[in-house]
Motif scaffolding. Structure first.
Motif, PDB file in Angstrom:
ATOM      1  N   SER A   1       0.385  -0.794  -0.250  1.00  0.00           N
ATOM      2  CA  SER A   1       0.046   0.015  -0.266  1.00  0.00           C
ATOM      3  C   SER A   1       0.890   1.181   0.519  1.00  0.00           C
ATOM      4  CB  SER A   1      -1.387  -0.100   1.416  1.00  0.00           C
ATOM      5  OG  SER A   1      -1.882  -1.182   0.933  1.00  0.00           O
ATOM      6  N   PHE A   2       0.224   2.477  -1.122  1.00  0.00           N
ATOM      7  CA  PHE A   2       1.662   3.374  -0.441  1.00  0.00           C
ATOM      8  C   PHE A   2       0.352   4.530  -0.709  1.00  0.00           C
ATOM      9  CE2 PHE A   2       3.867   0.361  -3.110  1.00  0.00           C
ATOM     10  CZ  PHE A   2       5.176   0.157  -2.620  1.00  0.00           C
ATOM     11  N   VAL A   3       0.670   5.361  -0.694  1.00  0.00           N
ATOM     12  CA  VAL A   3      -0.132   6.901  -0.582  1.00  0.00           C
ATOM     13  C   VAL A   3       0.907   7.634  -2.393  1.00  0.00           C
ATOM     14  CG1 VAL A   3      -0.352   9.569   0.018  1.00  0.00           C
ATOM     15  CG2 VAL A   3      -0.420   7.736   1.226  1.00  0.00           C
ATOM     16  N   ILE A   4       0.072   8.232  -3.045  1.00  0.00           N
ATOM     17  CA  ILE A   4       0.856   8.431  -4.332  1.00  0.00           C
ATOM     18  C   ILE A   4       0.004   9.980  -4.445  1.00  0.00           C
ATOM     19  CG2 ILE A   4       0.901   8.401  -6.907  1.00  0.00           C
ATOM     20  CD1 ILE A   4       2.058   6.102  -5.319  1.00  0.00           C
ATOM     21  N   VAL A   5       1.019  11.043  -4.714  1.00  0.00           N
ATOM     22  CA  VAL A   5       0.365  12.849  -4.986  1.00  0.00           C
ATOM     23  C   VAL A   5       1.373  13.072  -6.012  1.00  0.00           C
ATOM     24  CG1 VAL A   5       1.432  14.690  -3.512  1.00  0.00           C
ATOM     25  CG2 VAL A   5       1.146  12.510  -2.447  1.00  0.00           C
ATOM     26  N   GLY A   6       0.208  14.430  -6.989  1.00  0.00           N
ATOM     27  CA  GLY A   6       0.139  14.065  -7.834  1.00  0.00           C
ATOM     28  C   GLY A   6       0.649  15.294  -8.408  1.00  0.00           C
ATOM     29  N   THR A   7       1.807  16.339  -8.239  1.00  0.00           N
ATOM     30  CA  THR A   7       1.574  17.829  -8.047  1.00  0.00           C
ATOM     31  C   THR A   7       2.015  18.255  -9.587  1.00  0.00           C
ATOM     32  OG1 THR A   7       4.112  17.844  -8.190  1.00  0.00           O
ATOM     33  CG2 THR A   7       2.736  17.293  -6.403  1.00  0.00           C
TER      34      THR A   7
ATOM     35  N   ASP B   1       5.515  32.527 -15.234  1.00  0.00           N
ATOM     36  CA  ASP B   1       5.962  33.277 -16.114  1.00  0.00           C
ATOM     37  C   ASP B   1       4.743  31.945 -17.459  1.00  0.00           C
ATOM     38  OD1 ASP B   1       7.551  31.054 -15.796  1.00  0.00           O
ATOM     39  OD2 ASP B   1       8.548  31.762 -16.713  1.00  0.00           O
ATOM     40  N   GLU B   2       4.455  30.682 -17.205  1.00  0.00           N
ATOM     41  CA  GLU B   2       3.751  29.572 -17.735  1.00  0.00           C
ATOM     42  C   GLU B   2       2.194  29.958 -17.178  1.00  0.00           C
ATOM     43  OE1 GLU B   2       7.178  26.332 -17.225  1.00  0.00           O
ATOM     44  OE2 GLU B   2       5.698  26.062 -16.305  1.00  0.00           O
ATOM     45  N   ASP B   3       1.867  29.343 -19.015  1.00  0.00           N
ATOM     46  CA  ASP B   3       0.141  29.437 -18.420  1.00  0.00           C
ATOM     47  C   ASP B   3      -0.283  28.135 -18.141  1.00  0.00           C
ATOM     48  OD1 ASP B   3       0.062  31.790 -19.379  1.00  0.00           O
ATOM     49  OD2 ASP B   3      -0.056  31.522 -21.854  1.00  0.00           O
ATOM     50  N   GLU B   4       0.502  26.997 -18.106  1.00  0.00           N
ATOM     51  CA  GLU B   4       0.119  25.601 -17.645  1.00  0.00           C
ATOM     52  C   GLU B   4       1.274  24.862 -17.445  1.00  0.00           C
ATOM     53  OE1 GLU B   4      -1.042  21.840 -20.555  1.00  0.00           O
ATOM     54  OE2 GLU B   4      -1.871  23.540 -21.295  1.00  0.00           O
ATOM     55  N   PRO B   5       1.789  23.952 -16.715  1.00  0.00           N
ATOM     56  CA  PRO B   5       2.384  23.700 -15.656  1.00  0.00           C
ATOM     57  C   PRO B   5       3.360  23.003 -17.077  1.00  0.00           C
ATOM     58  CG  PRO B   5       0.737  22.988 -13.927  1.00  0.00           C
ATOM     59  CD  PRO B   5      -0.072  24.134 -16.060  1.00  0.00           C
ATOM     60  N   THR B   6       4.381  22.877 -17.358  1.00  0.00           N
ATOM     61  CA  THR B   6       5.843  22.148 -17.750  1.00  0.00           C
ATOM     62  C   THR B   6       6.005  20.684 -17.427  1.00  0.00           C
ATOM     63  OG1 THR B   6       7.215  23.677 -17.567  1.00  0.00           O
ATOM     64  CG2 THR B   6       5.414  24.159 -19.944  1.00  0.00           C
ATOM     65  N   LYS B   7       6.177  21.209 -15.680  1.00  0.00           N
ATOM     66  CA  LYS B   7       6.654  20.727 -15.346  1.00  0.00           C
ATOM     67  C   LYS B   7       5.901  19.310 -14.065  1.00  0.00           C
ATOM     68  CE  LYS B   7      10.535  19.621 -11.905  1.00  0.00           C
ATOM     69  NZ  LYS B   7      12.361  19.877 -11.613  1.00  0.00           N
ATOM     70  N   GLY B   8       5.814  18.453 -13.644  1.00  0.00           N
ATOM     71  CA  GLY B   8       5.327  17.548 -11.808  1.00  0.00           C
ATOM     72  C   GLY B   8       5.792  16.821 -11.585  1.00  0.00           C
ATOM     73  N   ARG B   9       5.668  16.322 -10.171  1.00  0.00           N
ATOM     74  CA  ARG B   9       6.268  14.888  -9.848  1.00  0.00           C
ATOM     75  C   ARG B   9       5.098  14.187  -9.316  1.00  0.00           C
ATOM     76  NH1 ARG B   9      10.103  15.924  -5.435  1.00  0.00           N
ATOM     77  NH2 ARG B   9       8.527  17.854  -4.479  1.00  0.00           N
ATOM     78  N   ILE B  10       5.413  12.999  -9.852  1.00  0.00           N
ATOM     79  CA  ILE B  10       4.738  11.918  -8.730  1.00  0.00           C
ATOM     80  C   ILE B  10       5.362  11.342  -7.786  1.00  0.00           C
ATOM     81  CG2 ILE B  10       3.313   9.699  -9.508  1.00  0.00           C
ATOM     82  CD1 ILE B  10       3.471  10.265 -12.519  1.00  0.00           C
ATOM     83  N   LEU B  11       5.451  11.451  -7.041  1.00  0.00           N
ATOM     84  CA  LEU B  11       5.212  11.059  -5.523  1.00  0.00           C
ATOM     85  C   LEU B  11       4.417  10.220  -5.068  1.00  0.00           C
ATOM     86  CD1 LEU B  11       5.676  14.483  -4.116  1.00  0.00           C
ATOM     87  CD2 LEU B  11       7.900  13.795  -4.994  1.00  0.00           C
ATOM     88  N   VAL B  12       5.625   8.714  -4.192  1.00  0.00           N
ATOM     89  CA  VAL B  12       4.902   7.705  -3.785  1.00  0.00           C
ATOM     90  C   VAL B  12       5.436   7.439  -2.027  1.00  0.00           C
ATOM     91  CG1 VAL B  12       5.280   5.410  -3.819  1.00  0.00           C
ATOM     92  CG2 VAL B  12       5.638   6.820  -6.056  1.00  0.00           C
ATOM     93  N   PHE B  13       5.004   7.325  -1.414  1.00  0.00           N
ATOM     94  CA  PHE B  13       4.900   7.808  -0.027  1.00  0.00           C
ATOM     95  C   PHE B  13       4.383   6.426   0.609  1.00  0.00           C
ATOM     96  CE2 PHE B  13       4.492  12.394  -0.831  1.00  0.00           C
ATOM     97  CZ  PHE B  13       6.226  12.465  -0.396  1.00  0.00           C
ATOM     98  N   GLU B  14       5.100   5.889   2.118  1.00  0.00           N
ATOM     99  CA  GLU B  14       5.005   4.448   2.447  1.00  0.00           C
ATOM    100  C   GLU B  14       4.305   4.601   3.973  1.00  0.00           C
ATOM    101  OE1 GLU B  14       6.069  -0.036   2.577  1.00  0.00           O
ATOM    102  OE2 GLU B  14       7.431   0.968   2.548  1.00  0.00           O
TER     103      GLU B  14
ATOM    104  N   GLU C   1      10.105   8.683  -6.548  1.00  0.00           N
ATOM    105  CA  GLU C   1       9.023  10.026  -6.759  1.00  0.00           C
ATOM    106  C   GLU C   1       9.282   9.805  -8.491  1.00  0.00           C
ATOM    107  OE1 GLU C   1      11.569  13.967  -7.528  1.00  0.00           O
ATOM    108  OE2 GLU C   1      11.276  13.498  -5.355  1.00  0.00           O
ATOM    109  N   VAL C   2       8.545  10.561  -9.442  1.00  0.00           N
ATOM    110  CA  VAL C   2       8.946  11.048 -10.983  1.00  0.00           C
ATOM    111  C   VAL C   2       8.966  11.735 -11.260  1.00  0.00           C
ATOM    112  CG1 VAL C   2       8.131   9.480 -13.554  1.00  0.00           C
ATOM    113  CG2 VAL C   2       7.906   7.431 -10.872  1.00  0.00           C
ATOM    114  N   ILE C   3       9.144  12.290 -12.430  1.00  0.00           N
ATOM    115  CA  ILE C   3       9.368  13.690 -12.556  1.00  0.00           C
ATOM    116  C   ILE C   3       8.535  13.761 -14.159  1.00  0.00           C
ATOM    117  CG2 ILE C   3      10.727  15.193 -14.010  1.00  0.00           C
ATOM    118  CD1 ILE C   3      10.892  15.447 -10.930  1.00  0.00           C
ATOM    119  N   THR C   4       7.594  14.227 -14.450  1.00  0.00           N
ATOM    120  CA  THR C   4       6.458  14.252 -15.006  1.00  0.00           C
ATOM    121  C   THR C   4       7.219  15.414 -16.317  1.00  0.00           C
ATOM    122  OG1 THR C   4       4.631  15.183 -13.922  1.00  0.00           O
ATOM    123  CG2 THR C   4       4.686  13.060 -13.966  1.00  0.00           C
TER     124      THR C   4
END
Length: 944
Positions: free
Chosen positions: A540-546, A552-565, A607-610
């Motif tokens: 079991s994990f807690v997944i956080v999307g950011t 200066d950006e109209d739409e995000p060009t970077k994010g992360r998928i964080l995985v916690f236990e 984590e995963v960089i998106t």
């Protein structure tokens, strides 16, 4: 006085008072709960939770508690919303085997109780309550001996009596009348020939006993003596008795004043191996004369009876409540002059035998007024408080059933079975004493209302996303720091205990990083060829999307998928893996000795960089993860090898083609190991589409879509081919996928609109679940029964001799979906069978046509689906608020509505064997009665 309304917090009624030196002081008189805006919520079933955090049962079978992310700016808070009545435990002691409880006063006209009598298998114990000036709590209880009581026998009944200012104890051998002040025995009545099996009495001094062999004995206390008045022989052994006086102030739960209590004129009797209840006379020259014989039309005999007057005085309604051995409750309304019963109703309150007890509720009532009302407590595996709800001017009483939430008295998620209860009043508070198989508890009952809300402020943080993580027994919340002095609105992930809501841990995110999605999921290590079972087990994990929201950006060009236990119990290896664990050296030394410690900190494992914001996360087929990043939807799989956790996108398993993928939902039947291979996508502008995962080719393809331009705000899969959506014009709609293998490809790829409805509020989230427990099991549903009347011992036929088939079957519901809105509303959407829908749809038409709306506004116009460029009439939905307002109408208005329904005839639809479509019946036309419609609507109101 001034009313201060708030859009982001609780509203207040305040008083402006002038203080010294001309200053104005603001005094808060009352607060009004406001849940809005609800940005997110999660539900927690109230089944029993094991130490590993796995809840027994599921959302579909157990009632749920809702935890919402509410408020804005500095008023952000978590709100715990639960259905029913809570009991705040004041004290508990391990007393096992209690068979009965009664409270006694030292003198009859004392305002407060002094003794708590406990009956056991072969003895009686008494706790005495004493005031102690040195005790900060105001008093204490200890075991005492009442000289006149027989402590060596089990007690069948105990009470104070007005005559002789005494106390009565009834055992299997005798009746004892004890002087309240001296505790000396004033009189004893013995049953020489037969044992006493059942006993009942009241405070006016009336007593009725059942002797072995079915003999009833009626006695009265007169001039310090117990006098036998009459006897009667019943056909079978007696199972239960009750002679509570029917008055506006019942003697068994009356306010203590100097007026003598009213005697009872009726006795209710239940028999073993007999499916009837008898009403006997207690006045006149020949008491114990049978007046009525009531056929229960049930295969279980009565186990408990209550004659009571429900509702506030002086407009209370006389009722006969019958608790059966299978957990069902039957209720009748009583007319005394002439003696007549009517308005029979039957409802399931559990699966175990019911025991009914009266108590007086002095807390805030359902209509928000401080009223002293009589209520009935039904014990069993689903403890329930029964009370009079709605307008007191109705011809028949509307009975409310509130589940008793004993989680505070047991454990946060454990349902406790109650065997016995009695009220107990002290100088400081009015309590209820409850016992189960092992424990005696004393607690304060909450106000009687539909929902209870507890607020947990977050100290200036605004909660935006929440997920309950069962293995860690915690809530994980994504918050925005509104007080950030840098002005960047920094985000933080906080972890709260799911019982106390105390903060366990927190994780600060990077500057400009904001939480977009949050989920608690179960992931399985993908096939690595390892033979080690530990490497292949589910975790079991807690997944956080950011997303990084740079100015200066109209739409995000970077994010992360964080995985916690975050697990409730962490082993030595788990804790030593991370260097930032929140434990000290002593804990580490204990672990080295092979001991496990409680550690529920959020442990970052990977984590995963998106390339964009992670707007939505949902569990998917084969314990994988489906993630939406901007306009792309990708399948991710978890792997664990050589002590390293990894979350990697599946090559080729992704889908493009949306404007902005805001929402993802998969069809689950438990955890994500049971997911289908399809999911639905809620797009910013392109409504809902269906994605299917092809395992052989390892691809995700769009197989169907809605070609209407809906700007969706929330989506849910009601079934694998039925989808619920909400859009930003405050409308709801339901789509259905054509799964017929013989259909053309054009039909298969198009989602057809099945229902449209204007809700009037913007929905932020849907989630499957219910706040109430199902009132009947699937195998033995609680049936809606028609009214029968009994007058002077004769059975009269129902007013309508042609029974309507629609009310002879229980209400059948399918999906149960909760929703939350920006305005702070929490609602439920129930799936109905065709016949049930036809009935309530006809009632809705009748209500809209015959009963004028507020301000003469048209109901059809208000509920019509209206968006920017389209206007469609409402279809496929029934307005539950409107049809349930039928219960608040006057009798003549009800008759007008029912007359319209009979003329309309649209309710005469029967389900086919599959229950998903219906046809008009060809049988002789039946007609509905007001009582049948009331029964049907009340049955529906108990389902939410």
């Amino acid at each position: 006085m001034l009313f201060v309304g708030s859009q982001f917090g609780d509203s207040q009624l305040v008083m402006l008072e002038e203080a010294e030196q001309g200053n104005i002081v603001v005094r808060v008189l009352e607060e009004y709960t406001n849940l809005g805006p609800i940005m997110d919520f999660d539900i927690v079933p109230t089944g029993q939770m094991s130490r590993s955090g796995v809840v027994s049962g599921n959302v579909g079978t157990n009632p749920c508690q809702i935890v919402t992310c509410s408020g804005g700016s500095k008023d952000g808070s978590l709100r715990l919303v639960r259905n029913g009545i809570g009991i705040e435990e004041q004290a508990s002691v391990e007393f096992g085997g209690i068979k009965g409880l009664w409270s006694l006063r030292s003198r009859f006209f004392d305002e407060h109780d002094s003794y708590l009598v406990q009956s056991y298998f072969n003895e009686t114990r008494i706790l005495g309550f004493g005031m102690d000036d040195d005790d900060e709590d105001g008093g204490s209880m200890e075991e005492v001996i009442l000289a006149g009581f027989d402590a060596g026998c089990s007690t069948l009944f105990a009470a104070n009596v007005f005559h002789s200012d005494g106390m009565v104890q009834i055992t299997s051998k005798e009746i004892r009348l004890v002087a309240a002040e001296s505790l000396e025995i004033q009189d004893i009545w013995k049953s020489e020939e037969r044992a006493i099996t059942v006993a009942s009495g009241n405070e006016s001094g009336q007593i009725v006993l059942a002797l072995r062999g079915g003999v009833l004995v009626y006695l009265e206390i007169v001039d310090h003596r117990i006098k036998e008045i009459n006897r009667a022989q019943m056909e079978r052994e007696v199972s239960c008795l009750n002679l509570n006086p029917l008055s506006t102030t019942p003697a068994a739960a009356m306010d203590i004043d100097q007026a003598p209590p009213s005697p009872s004129t009726l006795l209710a009797v239940g028999l073993w191996d007999d499916f009837t209840v008898r009403l006997l006379s207690l006045d006149g020259t020949t008491p114990l004369t049978q007046l009525l014989k009531i056929e229960l039309t049930s295969d279980t005999q009565a186990r408990s009876l209550i004659l009571c007057s429900l509702g506030p005085s002086p407009s209370s309604h006389h009722m006969l409540l019958i608790g059966l051995g299978d957990g069902n409750l039957i209720s009748y309304c009583l007319n005394l002059h002439p003696l007549q019963i009517h308005s029979k109703k039957k409802v399931s309150l559990g699966t175990q035998s019911l025991s009914l007890s009266l108590f007086r509720n002095t807390a805030q009532s359902i209509n928000a007024k401080k009223e002293d009302t009589t209520c009935v407590f039904a014990t069993g595996d689903r403890p329930t408080v029964i009370y009079a709800a709605g307008s007191s001017t109705r011809q028949t009483v509307k009975i409310g059933y509130a589940n008793v939430n004993l989680s505070a008295a047991a454990t946060p998620t454990q349902q406790m079975i109650v065997n016995n209860i009695t009220s107990f009043k002290t100088k400081e508070m009015s309590c209820l004493c409850l016992s189960d198989e092992s424990t005696l508890r004393i607690g304060i009952i909450d106000d009687i209302q539909k929902l209870h809300v507890q607020t947990f402020p977050l100290g200036g943080l605004m909660p935006r996303r929440i997920a309950h993580h069962a293995p860690g027994r915690c809530f994980v919340v994504g918050c925005v720091n509104a007080d950030d002095q840098k002005g960047t609105m920094s985000n933080v992930i906080k972890c709260f205990d799911d019982n106390t809501f105390e903060e366990i841990d927190h994780v600060d995110l990077d500057p400009f990083e904001m939480v977009l999605s949050l989920a608690s999921v179960v992931l399985k290590n993908k096939d690595t060829g390892s033979t080690d079972a530990a490497d292949n087990q589910e975790k079991s994990f807690v997944i956080v999307g950011t997303a990084y929201a740079y100015p200066d950006e109209d739409e995000p060009t970077k994010g992360r998928i964080l995985v916690f236990e975050c697990n409730a119990l962490a082993s030595q290896d788990d804790i030593m893996e991370t260097s930032d664990s929140h434990i000290d050296n002593d804990d580490a030394n204990n672990n080295a000795m092979g001991m496990s410690v409680l550690s529920r900190s959020l442990r970052h494992v990977t984590e995963v960089i998106t390339r964009g914001g992670v707007h939505s996360i949902c569990p998917f087929v084969e314990s994988s993860l489906l993630v939406s990043v901007n306009s792309k939807t990708t399948l991710y799989r978890y792997s664990f090898a050589d002590g390293m956790h990894e979350l990697q996108p599946e090559t080729g398993a992704s889908h493009h083609g949306h404007i902005l993928t805001l929402l993802l939902k998969s069809h689950t039947t438990g955890n994500n190991a049971d997911c289908d291979n399809i999911a639905i996508v809620g797009d910013l502008m392109r409504s809902i589409s269906v994605l299917e995962y092809d395992k052989i080719n390892n691809t995700i393809e769009e197989v169907a879509r809605d070609y209407n331009a809906n700007w969706v705000t929330a989506v849910e899969m009601l079934a694998s081919d039925v989808y619920l959506g909400a859009e930003n014009w405050n409308n709801l709609f339901i789509l259905k996928r054509n799964t017929n293998p013989n259909a053309s490809d054009e039909l298969k790829c198009r989602l057809e609109t099945q229902a449209e409805f204007h809700l009037g509020e913007m929905v932020n989230k849907f989630m499957k679940g219910s706040l109430v427990m199902s009132s009947s099991s699937p195998s033995t549903p609680a049936t809606a029964t028609t009214t029968q009347s009994f007058v002077n011992g004769e059975t009269l036929p129902p007013p309508n001799t042609t029974a309507s088939s629609i009310v002879s079957h229980p209400i059948q519901i399918g999906s149960q979906t909760l929703y939350a809105t920006v305005d702070g509303s929490i609602g439920v959407i129930l799936g109905l069978s065709q016949s049930t829908f036809a009935f309530f749809n006809t009632l809705e038409r009748a209500m809209a046509k015959e009963i004028p709306g507020l301000g003469e506004l048209s109901h059809d116009e208000f509920r019509a689906f209206e968006a920017e460029r389209k206007l469609h009439p409402r279809r496929g939905f029934v307005d539950g608020d409107l049809v349930e307002s039928f219960l608040d109408l006057r009798r003549e208005q009800m008759e007008i509505v029912v007359k319209f329904m009979n003329e309309d005839g649209g309710w005469e639809v029967e389900d086919d064997e599959e229950g998903d479509r219906g046809e008009l019946t060809d049988a002789d036309p039946a007609s509905l009665t007001v009582e049948e419609v009331v029964t049907r609507v009340e049955e529906m109101s108990r389902l939410h």
